[in-house]
Motif scaffolding. Structure first.
Motif, PDB file in Angstrom:
ATOM      1  N   CYS A 251      -0.353  10.922  -2.651  1.00 51.35           N
ATOM      2  CA  CYS A 251      -1.262   9.941  -2.078  1.00 51.35           C
ATOM      3  C   CYS A 251      -1.692  10.386  -0.672  1.00 51.35           C
ATOM      4  O   CYS A 251      -0.842  10.698   0.156  1.00 51.35           O
ATOM      5  CB  CYS A 251      -0.543   8.594  -1.996  1.00 51.35           C
ATOM      6  SG  CYS A 251      -1.484   7.328  -1.128  1.00 51.35           S
TER       7      CYS A 251
ATOM      8  N   CYS B 154      -0.073   7.588   2.036  1.00 49.72           N
ATOM      9  CA  CYS B 154       1.366   7.440   2.329  1.00 49.72           C
ATOM     10  C   CYS B 154       2.191   8.634   1.881  1.00 49.72           C
ATOM     11  O   CYS B 154       3.397   8.688   2.167  1.00 49.72           O
ATOM     12  CB  CYS B 154       1.906   6.157   1.687  1.00 49.72           C
ATOM     13  SG  CYS B 154       2.125   6.291  -0.087  1.00 49.72           S
TER      14      CYS B 154
ATOM     15  N   CYS C  34      -0.952   5.742  -6.877  1.00 50.97           N
ATOM     16  CA  CYS C  34       0.144   5.938  -5.918  1.00 50.97           C
ATOM     17  C   CYS C  34       1.339   5.101  -6.371  1.00 50.97           C
ATOM     18  O   CYS C  34       1.223   3.887  -6.552  1.00 50.97           O
ATOM     19  CB  CYS C  34      -0.314   5.515  -4.526  1.00 50.97           C
ATOM     20  SG  CYS C  34       1.051   5.408  -3.353  1.00 50.97           S
TER      21      CYS C  34
ATOM     22  N   GLU D 215       2.303   2.352  -3.399  1.00 49.96           N
ATOM     23  CA  GLU D 215       1.353   1.289  -3.047  1.00 49.96           C
ATOM     24  C   GLU D 215       0.641   0.701  -4.262  1.00 49.96           C
ATOM     25  O   GLU D 215      -0.146  -0.238  -4.105  1.00 49.96           O
ATOM     26  CB  GLU D 215       0.277   1.848  -2.105  1.00 49.96           C
ATOM     27  CG  GLU D 215       0.831   2.432  -0.817  1.00 49.96           C
ATOM     28  CD  GLU D 215      -0.272   3.133  -0.047  1.00 49.96           C
ATOM     29  OE1 GLU D 215      -0.667   2.601   0.996  1.00 49.96           O
ATOM     30  OE2 GLU D 215      -0.748   4.190  -0.500  1.00 49.96           O
TER      31      GLU D 215
HETATM   32 ZN   LIG Z   1       0.245   5.686  -1.243  1.00 52.94          ZN
END
Ligand SMILES: [Zn+2]
Length: 313
Positions: free
Chosen positions: A141, A144, A159, A162
């Motif tokens: 991702c 993050c 992701c 998230e």
């Molecule tokens: Zn992420």
């Protein structure tokens, strides 16, 4: 001006985007004997040689076999049959010469080798290579850093932390035949190229920039030549997907209003104005080598010239 005829822009299959969210779509298509699948590894496609010309292997999905390390991508449908790609991990240059490991005499080939494809094959391989490379580049991702997994039959990555979906992107680049009022064309030699290689100017569109502005900016930055700001000074001529790894080449004819050349000596080490006679003479003598037949650059140059020119990279 009539539309340019451009390689890698013909595509006859239906991408059937509405099916991407169907639960179990890939499994359903894998179980269907009508489904056809192509294999890709990085920017290379599994091919067999058909009378010396490489063509992509479009095999029944069950003949492709199980690959735990691959990602299935839904490319669409054609004549009632599903089309899939199996994207295998890119093993880099070391794997370029290896066989495709399915007991056939197949091998891996880059798109530039594939000069004899029909419209269906062309549309399939460009979509498969472009999408596969997006997956390779988005294993994590961007926000993050968590690992991502493929979703929507290969049209998203998700992701894991998230639960956020990422969508495939294409990077627009402008490419332009710059012509002056004496009907000369401006061609440039890239710093990294072998001697004698000349082509049209090109460059990526920057964030927040329109295409016409990108044309004027790139020409000015690389050669000092000024393209007019009038409504007919930058004309769209056609586009070509160029999945190395994610470009969309948007082609223009641009009219120069100031022709003094001052190259940047960074990206471009020489740029010259050619008359038709200059260019055909230099190409016939081998002093100037023009881009390959598959490129939008060559199509733009030959459109200006009015017919095919000799020699290629
Ligand atoms: Zn992420």
């Amino acid at each position: 001006m009539s539309p340019l005829h451009l390689p890698f822009t013909r595509s006859v299959h239906d991408r059937a985007a509405h099916r991407r969210t169907e639960p179990g779509l890939v499994e359903e298509l894998l179980a269907d004997p009508a489904t056809r699948a192509v294999r890709v590894r990085g920017a290379r496609v599994a091919v067999t040689d058909d009378g010396g010309r490489p063509r992509p292997v479009l095999a029944p999905a069950d003949a492709v076999g199980a690959h735990d390390d691959g990602t299935w991508l839904f490319l669409g449908e054609h004549d009632g049959a599903g089309l899939l790609a199996l994207a295998l991990p890119d093993d880099g240059a070391a794997g370029a010469q290896s066989g495709v490991d399915d007991g056939s005499d197949g091998r891996w080939a880059g798109l530039r080798e594939l000069t004899a494809l029909d419209d269906l094959e062309q549309g399939i391989v460009v979509e498969a290579v472009a999408l596969a490379q997006w997956h390779t580049a988005h294993a994590r991702c961007p926000r993050c850093g968590a690992p991502t997994t493929a979703g929507q039959a290969g049209w998203t990555r998700v992701c894991a932390v998230e639960d956020r979906e990422l969508y495939p992107r294409t990077d627009p680049a402008v490419i332009m035949a710059v012509v002056d009022d004496e009907d000369r064309i401006l061609l440039a030699h890239g710093a990294a190229w072998p001697a004698g290689r000349y082509s049209t100017l090109a460059g990526f569109v920057e964030p927040g920039e329109g295409l016409e502005h990108a044309v004027r900016r790139e020409v000015a930055e690389e050669t000092g030549v000024v393209v007019g700001a009038g409504p007919d000074d930058v004309l769209y001529r056609g586009s070509q997907a160029w999945p190395f790894p994610a470009s969309l080449m948007v082609g223009f004819r641009a009219r120069a209003v100031r022709t003094d050349v001052r190259v940047d000596d960074d990206e471009i080490t020489d740029a010259r104005w050619f008359t038709r006679a200059d260019l055909v003479e230099a190409a016939e003598a081998g002093d100037v080598r023009l881009p390959g037949a598959q490129s939008i650059a060559r199509a733009l140059i030959e459109e200006w010239y009015g017919e095919e020119l000799p020699g290629a990279w």
